[in-house]
Each structure stands twice: as C-alpha cells, then as structure tokens.
Design a protein around this motif. Sequence first.
Motif, PDB file in Angstrom:
ATOM      1  N   ASP A  77     -36.482  18.733 -29.489  1.00 25.48           N
ATOM      2  CA  ASP A  77     -37.831  18.509 -30.001  1.00 25.48           C
ATOM      3  C   ASP A  77     -38.861  18.875 -28.938  1.00 25.48           C
ATOM      4  N   ASP A 127     -32.313  12.373 -34.498  1.00 28.45           N
ATOM      5  CA  ASP A 127     -32.030  13.442 -33.523  1.00 28.45           C
ATOM      6  C   ASP A 127     -30.994  12.994 -32.492  1.00 28.45           C
ATOM      7  N   THR A 128     -31.167  11.767 -32.015  1.00 32.04           N
ATOM      8  CA  THR A 128     -30.234  11.233 -31.002  1.00 32.04           C
ATOM      9  C   THR A 128     -28.831  11.126 -31.591  1.00 32.04           C
ATOM     10  N   ASP A 137     -35.551   3.604 -30.262  1.00 32.42           N
ATOM     11  CA  ASP A 137     -36.826   4.317 -30.355  1.00 32.42           C
ATOM     12  C   ASP A 137     -37.535   3.792 -31.601  1.00 32.42           C
ATOM     13  N   ALA A 157     -36.558  10.345 -34.006  1.00 31.30           N
ATOM     14  CA  ALA A 157     -35.857  10.268 -32.717  1.00 31.30           C
ATOM     15  C   ALA A 157     -34.456   9.679 -32.892  1.00 31.30           C
ATOM     16  N   GLY A 180     -35.894   9.517 -27.688  1.00 27.16           N
ATOM     17  CA  GLY A 180     -36.263  10.911 -27.983  1.00 27.16           C
ATOM     18  C   GLY A 180     -35.175  11.662 -28.715  1.00 27.16           C
ATOM     19  N   SER A 181     -34.562  12.652 -28.051  1.00 26.48           N
ATOM     20  CA  SER A 181     -33.464  13.364 -28.733  1.00 26.48           C
ATOM     21  C   SER A 181     -32.108  13.073 -28.085  1.00 26.48           C
ATOM     22  N   SER A 201     -42.344  16.662 -28.836  1.00 33.56           N
ATOM     23  CA  SER A 201     -42.447  15.375 -28.122  1.00 33.56           C
ATOM     24  C   SER A 201     -41.937  15.505 -26.682  1.00 33.56           C
ATOM     25  N   SER A 229     -39.366   5.736 -33.424  1.00 34.68           N
ATOM     26  CA  SER A 229     -39.471   6.864 -34.347  1.00 34.68           C
ATOM     27  C   SER A 229     -38.133   7.077 -35.066  1.00 34.68           C
TER      28      SER A 229
END
Length: 412
Positions: A204, A264-265, A256, A261, A236-237, A207, A258
């Motif tokens: 990402d 993605d993680t 997170d 996030a 984050g990711s 961010s 989000s």
Amino acid sequence: YNKEMKMYMFLLGRNPDLSLAELKSVFLRLSLPFKLIQHAGGVALVETIDLPIESINTILGGTVKIGTILEKLPLSAIHDLPDLFITEVLFNEFFAKELKKVEFGVSIYSCGGKHADIIKTTDLHSEITQSIKKELESHGIKSHFPQIRETELSSASVDKNKLLKKGAEILIVVTQDSLLVGKTGAVQEFEAFSKRDFGRPVRDMKSGVMPPKLTRMMINIAQVPLKSTLLDPFCGSGTMVQEALVLGYRNIVATDKSEKAIRDTQKNTDWYISKINPEAQSAQVEIKHVDVKKISHVLQPNSVQAIVTEPYLGPTLKKRLTPQQANHSIKELTDLYLSAWKQFHTVLAPRGSVVMILPAFQGHITSYVEILDDIEKMGFTQEQLSGSQRKSVLVGTGRDYVLREIVKFVKR
C-alpha cells in the motif's frame, strides 16, 4: 589483539548509527562477547569469539557485508600489497584448495584511515588485482575478477559473480595506524529482502510501506528472546509480522483500526507462510481489527514483551510544511501517540521494549514530536540509540519532507 578473540569487519548500511545499534542488540541478545574496536566511514571493526558469520548474516538487516580479518600490517606495508598475495597465501587463507578456476575481487575500505593512506592504497587497486591474476596464472590456475571502476565491490556483484562459492572477496581496510587484510564471509540477502518487499500480494504505497530491512533492524533493536510475544499496533500491510517470522519469532499480534490494513496483513502473512516459509505455519499470528486506543481491551495486561511499529505519521505531503503547518500536524499526532503509549504501558510486560517511529518534519528547521519526556513520565526509560541529544536515530534523506525518527523505550 587478543588471539582468543577474532576481529571482524561489518560494512554498515545506509544509516550507520542504526546499523550499529542493531549490531550491538543482536550480540547482546545472543550473549556473544564483543568489543567495538572502532567504527568510521560506515565500517565497524568488532572483536568477538569465532562467529557463525552466515547465521549472523541472516539475522541482521543493516549490515551489507561481514568479513573476517586475517592479518594486521603496518601502514608502511602499503607499497608491498601487490606482492603479498602469493599463491601459497591465497590458497591457505582465501581460496578452496580444489578450485581449478578462481573468481575473486578486491575491495578497499577505510575505517578512520588518513586520507593520504587511503589514496595510496586505492591507487594500487588494479595492480593488486592484476598481480593476483598473474600469480595464479604462473601456477596454471585460471582466474576472473569483475571489472569495476570503483575500488569496492557491491554485495550484488559479489553474489552475482559467485565470489564466495568459487573464490573469495579479499578485503583491505585502512585504519589510522594499520592495514587490515581479510576476506568476506557473507553479503546481505538483498534478493530475499526484495522478494518479501516487492513480491508480496499487497503493497500500500498510499499509506506508506515500512521497508523490510528497516523493520528487521527495529525488531532486532527491541532485543527480546525469540519466545517473546511481539505486537505491531499499526500493522499496515504486515511488514513487521513478516520480518518477525523470518527471524524465528512465533508469537505475534498485529492490530490496526483500518479494515483494509487487517485484510492486507492477513493476505501478506498467508502468502509469506505458504510461498516462502512453510516452517512458519506453527506460529501463533493473531491479526485483530482494533483501534490502538483500545488494545488493552483485547490483550491481557503485561502480556507483550516488545512493541515494534510505525504509526500513522500524518497525511501524505506534496511539499515541505511551514513551521506553523508542522506544529499543527504535530499537535494532532501527539494526542494519538500519547494515548497509544498509555495502552502500551498496560499491555507491555515489565522490562518490555517499544521501538517506534515518530515523524520529524523537514523545513528550514526540523520539527520533532516532543513527547519523549511524557513517555518517560508514564513509566518508561529511553535507551540510547545514537550520540544525538534525543538519543534517537533519524532515517531519510535531505529530499524527504518527513524523516523517520526511531526511538526505543523500556518499561520500568
């Protein structure tokens, strides 16, 4: 120097202060005795016991090359360098005896050496290389060395030319009072880092992405045993999860606020375990959707040994901020960070550590987030990562609008 101890050369990465802090932390975590002899110009000379260079190399994120020092010579020997490497020495110290064709390179580094001595040594670079080639030829041994303009080989060049498998990279280090001659034992696994960075399903850019090497260094600087529980509350990711798994940590929590996030993680973690490291299947990785201000609702008090994280650093910038704009941004972030640190104090075990990035905004002056004293007052002690007044390390270049300031605190 002490014969029980050996001397090693560590070629440090782009940020020598951070690489050095990482190096010390790894030696301490592994309970290896070490003495930093000196460091200058991105080179650190360390005395320690017989090192398993290859396994140390797989741990470090901020070291580009590790070499063993074999010989210490007086500076007066500079002019003799081209004649030093006779076949007998080469095959006793540098090359495997059975090689019929040798790949080799010579790299010259300075660690506090005087300018005149460095010039004298680098002027001899091509003569030294040619002299080794001739010496081998006179014994019927073919050889090849990478043609480079510089007097030092990049780790990619060492790797691509298979110098460590089919020959050697010879190191010459000029210090202020001696010439050190050694050989490279390992170079950074740059391809593996790159694959985990650019090969993962989700990156990402909007961010911001934590570079795997930087994340690796921060985990090492946290300096906690492998059985510890690690937390990234701004995941984050998922770079921290990935690098912790690479290092052998098996209890990891990522949170997170989000939902993106968290997805993605999860995606990147599944990819890493299935495609790169199936051995990490045994790891307990918990990925939870929760705001940092509420992590004590989902984690037990004192249950985490280390927190390694890059929080939200403010909106993406298109230009440098004026001091007024920087102060406005800092004011908003200060509230977020202080509420996060309150939560950290609850979930972190005593003597647990936090290695975190804070933004530093570059303008006519650099504007910092002034919360270091507040963190101390909450029951943390700041650890020295550099000689700077803030004890922190700044990562970035003059072109960046925002620098990353890395701080380390330990819960009292």
